[in-house]
Scaffold this motif. Structure first.
Motif, PDB file in Angstrom:
ATOM      1  N   PHE A  33      53.404  45.077  49.605  1.00  0.00           N
ATOM      2  CA  PHE A  33      53.073  45.144  48.498  1.00  0.00           C
ATOM      3  C   PHE A  33      51.524  44.920  48.421  1.00  0.00           C
ATOM      4  O   PHE A  33      50.984  44.529  49.580  1.00  0.00           O
ATOM      5  CB  PHE A  33      53.432  43.892  47.750  1.00  0.00           C
ATOM      6  N   ALA A  34      50.848  44.936  47.310  1.00  0.00           N
ATOM      7  CA  ALA A  34      49.353  44.746  47.120  1.00  0.00           C
ATOM      8  C   ALA A  34      49.280  44.054  45.916  1.00  0.00           C
ATOM      9  O   ALA A  34      50.058  44.182  44.888  1.00  0.00           O
ATOM     10  CB  ALA A  34      48.651  45.998  47.205  1.00  0.00           C
ATOM     11  N   LEU A  35      48.203  43.225  45.753  1.00  0.00           N
ATOM     12  CA  LEU A  35      47.878  42.334  44.575  1.00  0.00           C
ATOM     13  C   LEU A  35      46.386  43.000  44.072  1.00  0.00           C
ATOM     14  O   LEU A  35      45.403  43.277  44.659  1.00  0.00           O
ATOM     15  CB  LEU A  35      47.360  40.979  44.991  1.00  0.00           C
ATOM     16  N   VAL A  36      46.641  43.555  42.630  1.00  0.00           N
ATOM     17  CA  VAL A  36      45.340  43.969  42.218  1.00  0.00           C
ATOM     18  C   VAL A  36      44.756  42.715  41.093  1.00  0.00           C
ATOM     19  O   VAL A  36      45.739  42.491  40.153  1.00  0.00           O
ATOM     20  CB  VAL A  36      45.382  45.159  41.471  1.00  0.00           C
ATOM     21  N   ASP A  37      43.674  42.585  41.204  1.00  0.00           N
ATOM     22  CA  ASP A  37      43.316  41.223  40.320  1.00  0.00           C
ATOM     23  C   ASP A  37      42.107  42.252  39.412  1.00  0.00           C
ATOM     24  O   ASP A  37      41.106  42.623  39.683  1.00  0.00           O
ATOM     25  CB  ASP A  37      42.249  40.395  40.862  1.00  0.00           C
ATOM     26  N   ALA A  38      42.720  42.076  37.873  1.00  0.00           N
ATOM     27  CA  ALA A  38      41.756  43.000  36.952  1.00  0.00           C
ATOM     28  C   ALA A  38      41.213  41.946  35.964  1.00  0.00           C
ATOM     29  O   ALA A  38      40.563  42.391  34.968  1.00  0.00           O
ATOM     30  CB  ALA A  38      42.792  43.905  36.133  1.00  0.00           C
ATOM     31  N   ASP A  39      41.315  40.654  36.250  1.00  0.00           N
ATOM     32  CA  ASP A  39      40.670  39.594  35.330  1.00  0.00           C
ATOM     33  C   ASP A  39      39.192  39.408  35.911  1.00  0.00           C
ATOM     34  O   ASP A  39      38.928  39.242  37.082  1.00  0.00           O
ATOM     35  CB  ASP A  39      41.265  38.188  35.793  1.00  0.00           C
ATOM     36  N   PRO A  40      38.494  39.586  35.025  1.00  0.00           N
ATOM     37  CA  PRO A  40      36.880  39.166  35.238  1.00  0.00           C
ATOM     38  C   PRO A  40      36.614  37.844  35.992  1.00  0.00           C
ATOM     39  O   PRO A  40      35.723  37.803  36.910  1.00  0.00           O
ATOM     40  CB  PRO A  40      36.188  39.115  33.931  1.00  0.00           C
ATOM     41  N   THR A  41      37.493  37.012  36.036  1.00  0.00           N
ATOM     42  CA  THR A  41      37.168  35.783  36.627  1.00  0.00           C
ATOM     43  C   THR A  41      37.590  35.890  38.129  1.00  0.00           C
ATOM     44  O   THR A  41      36.911  34.881  38.929  1.00  0.00           O
ATOM     45  CB  THR A  41      37.992  34.306  36.195  1.00  0.00           C
ATOM     46  N   PHE A  57      47.887  39.878  53.017  1.00  0.00           N
ATOM     47  CA  PHE A  57      48.100  40.752  52.200  1.00  0.00           C
ATOM     48  C   PHE A  57      46.992  41.504  51.501  1.00  0.00           C
ATOM     49  O   PHE A  57      45.983  40.778  51.560  1.00  0.00           O
ATOM     50  CB  PHE A  57      49.164  40.244  51.065  1.00  0.00           C
ATOM     51  N   GLU A  58      47.074  42.629  50.955  1.00  0.00           N
ATOM     52  CA  GLU A  58      46.086  43.605  50.495  1.00  0.00           C
ATOM     53  C   GLU A  58      45.657  43.070  49.282  1.00  0.00           C
ATOM     54  O   GLU A  58      46.582  42.947  48.384  1.00  0.00           O
ATOM     55  CB  GLU A  58      46.355  44.969  50.471  1.00  0.00           C
ATOM     56  N   THR A  59      44.586  42.726  48.852  1.00  0.00           N
ATOM     57  CA  THR A  59      43.820  42.464  47.482  1.00  0.00           C
ATOM     58  C   THR A  59      42.968  43.214  47.161  1.00  0.00           C
ATOM     59  O   THR A  59      41.963  43.456  47.799  1.00  0.00           O
ATOM     60  CB  THR A  59      43.750  40.964  47.626  1.00  0.00           C
ATOM     61  N   TYR A  60      43.079  43.616  45.841  1.00  0.00           N
ATOM     62  CA  TYR A  60      41.816  44.468  45.235  1.00  0.00           C
ATOM     63  C   TYR A  60      41.476  43.871  43.776  1.00  0.00           C
ATOM     64  O   TYR A  60      42.154  43.288  43.194  1.00  0.00           O
ATOM     65  CB  TYR A  60      42.067  45.868  45.131  1.00  0.00           C
ATOM     66  N   ALA A  61      40.014  43.568  43.822  1.00  0.00           N
ATOM     67  CA  ALA A  61      39.655  43.128  42.456  1.00  0.00           C
ATOM     68  C   ALA A  61      38.810  44.527  41.776  1.00  0.00           C
ATOM     69  O   ALA A  61      38.092  45.011  42.384  1.00  0.00           O
ATOM     70  CB  ALA A  61      38.543  41.963  42.831  1.00  0.00           C
ATOM     71  N   GLU A  62      39.354  44.759  40.606  1.00  0.00           N
ATOM     72  CA  GLU A  62      38.742  45.895  39.884  1.00  0.00           C
ATOM     73  C   GLU A  62      38.649  45.424  38.270  1.00  0.00           C
ATOM     74  O   GLU A  62      39.660  45.257  37.731  1.00  0.00           O
ATOM     75  CB  GLU A  62      39.649  46.906  40.198  1.00  0.00           C
ATOM     76  N   ARG A  63      37.436  45.474  37.679  1.00  0.00           N
ATOM     77  CA  ARG A  63      37.159  44.977  36.595  1.00  0.00           C
ATOM     78  C   ARG A  63      37.146  46.355  35.430  1.00  0.00           C
ATOM     79  O   ARG A  63      37.504  46.392  34.257  1.00  0.00           O
ATOM     80  CB  ARG A  63      35.938  44.210  36.200  1.00  0.00           C
ATOM     81  N   ASP A  64      36.711  47.409  36.178  1.00  0.00           N
ATOM     82  CA  ASP A  64      36.485  48.802  35.484  1.00  0.00           C
ATOM     83  C   ASP A  64      37.810  49.270  34.881  1.00  0.00           C
ATOM     84  O   ASP A  64      38.560  49.614  35.995  1.00  0.00           O
ATOM     85  CB  ASP A  64      35.654  49.651  35.978  1.00  0.00           C
ATOM     86  N   GLU A  65      38.265  49.301  33.647  1.00  0.00           N
ATOM     87  CA  GLU A  65      39.515  49.805  33.330  1.00  0.00           C
ATOM     88  C   GLU A  65      39.762  51.258  33.651  1.00  0.00           C
ATOM     89  O   GLU A  65      40.997  51.805  34.060  1.00  0.00           O
ATOM     90  CB  GLU A  65      39.633  49.791  31.775  1.00  0.00           C
ATOM     91  N   ASP A  66      38.632  52.224  33.834  1.00  0.00           N
ATOM     92  CA  ASP A  66      39.166  53.509  34.330  1.00  0.00           C
ATOM     93  C   ASP A  66      39.566  53.360  35.847  1.00  0.00           C
ATOM     94  O   ASP A  66      40.413  54.182  36.122  1.00  0.00           O
ATOM     95  CB  ASP A  66      37.941  54.296  33.910  1.00  0.00           C
ATOM     96  N   LEU A  68      40.780  50.944  37.408  1.00  0.00           N
ATOM     97  CA  LEU A  68      41.669  50.294  37.459  1.00  0.00           C
ATOM     98  C   LEU A  68      43.120  51.210  37.447  1.00  0.00           C
ATOM     99  O   LEU A  68      43.892  51.111  37.973  1.00  0.00           O
ATOM    100  CB  LEU A  68      41.918  49.158  36.387  1.00  0.00           C
ATOM    101  N   ALA A  69      43.024  52.079  36.227  1.00  0.00           N
ATOM    102  CA  ALA A  69      44.154  53.134  36.300  1.00  0.00           C
ATOM    103  C   ALA A  69      44.308  53.903  37.463  1.00  0.00           C
ATOM    104  O   ALA A  69      45.585  53.891  37.852  1.00  0.00           O
ATOM    105  CB  ALA A  69      43.861  53.929  35.085  1.00  0.00           C
ATOM    106  N   VAL A  96      45.491  48.852  30.048  1.00  0.00           N
ATOM    107  CA  VAL A  96      45.670  49.775  31.060  1.00  0.00           C
ATOM    108  C   VAL A  96      46.537  49.311  31.984  1.00  0.00           C
ATOM    109  O   VAL A  96      47.398  50.282  32.390  1.00  0.00           O
ATOM    110  CB  VAL A  96      44.142  49.817  31.776  1.00  0.00           C
ATOM    111  N   ALA A  97      46.608  48.158  32.465  1.00  0.00           N
ATOM    112  CA  ALA A  97      47.551  47.701  33.251  1.00  0.00           C
ATOM    113  C   ALA A  97      48.862  47.719  32.617  1.00  0.00           C
ATOM    114  O   ALA A  97      49.994  48.261  33.348  1.00  0.00           O
ATOM    115  CB  ALA A  97      47.320  46.150  33.805  1.00  0.00           C
TER     116      ALA A  97
END
Length: 210
Positions: A33-41, A57-66, A68-69, A96-97
């Motif tokens: 699995f992977a965790l995507v953090d779309a929260d600006p915090t 585990f794999e983690t990605y932080a992505e604020r930009d909605e485009d 992110l999709a 988007v999420a």
């Protein structure tokens, strides 16, 4: 398996805590699995990279909605499960999420105001399901509940509103807050039992890999 989005119309309901807990649990099970953090915090990604103690585990932080999709779609092709921690509805990334989700988990505290926000979140899920022309199953999990009586009353209110609560709930426990500082998933005591029950129920729903 799919994309599990943890969503809510506002902050403070426990979205990041749930995302952290589920991720730490799955990492111990060596799940793909992977965790995507779309929260600006970036609370979940910051925790996983600098505080968390456990199997990586794999983690990605992505604020930009485009972006992110595209990230969710790409990871969905590579992983059995993608967990997405979202901001409130004032941020487009949340929609988007949810539009990318196969399942939505809605944390909710037991006050009337929080129950109102849970209904707003469910309405958002239903609207996005309609616009994407597919079913997006969603469940409410009661979080930070202070008593069994309150939990039962809140669960009845959720059902009366036409929403679907999980059978299990998470109490108002210091162990959860400690986890955000220590990086260690509770393995003993009531908090650990609550988390195991939550994971078991999500696995039974086939939202988490067995």
């Amino acid at each position: 398996m799919g994309v599990l989005v943890v969503a809510g119309s506002k902050g403070g309901t426990g979205k990041s805590l749930l995302s952290m807990s589920i991720s730490a649990f799955l990492a111990r099970k060596e799940a793909d699995f992977a965790l995507v953090d779309a929260d600006p915090t970036e609370a979940a990604s910051r925790w996983s990279q600098a505080i968390y103690e456990g199997p990586p585990f794999e983690t990605y932080a992505e604020r930009d909605e485009d972006k992110l999709a595209h990230l969710i779609a790409d990871l969905g092709e590579q992983k059995r499960l993608v967990i997405v921690d979202t901001p409130g509805f004032d941020n487009l990334s949340s929609s988007v999420a949810i539009a990318s989700a196969d399942y939505v988990l809605i944390p909710c505290k037991s006050s009337e105001a929080d129950l109102y926000e849970a209904r707003a979140t469910m309405n958002k899920v239903r609207s996005l399901a309609r616009s994407t022309r597919r079913d997006i199953p969603a469940r409410v999990v009661l979080n930070s509940v202070r008593s069994t009586t309150v939990a039962n009353h809140a669960a009845n209110e959720i059902r009366d509103a036409g929403l679907s609560p999980l059978k299990c709930s998470l109490g108002h426990r210091a162990d959860y807050e400690v986890m955000t500082h220590s990086g260690k998933l509770p393995i003993n005591g009531t908090a650990a039992r609550e988390l195991r029950a939550l994971m078991a129920e999500l696995t039974e729903l086939e939202w988490l890999p067995k």
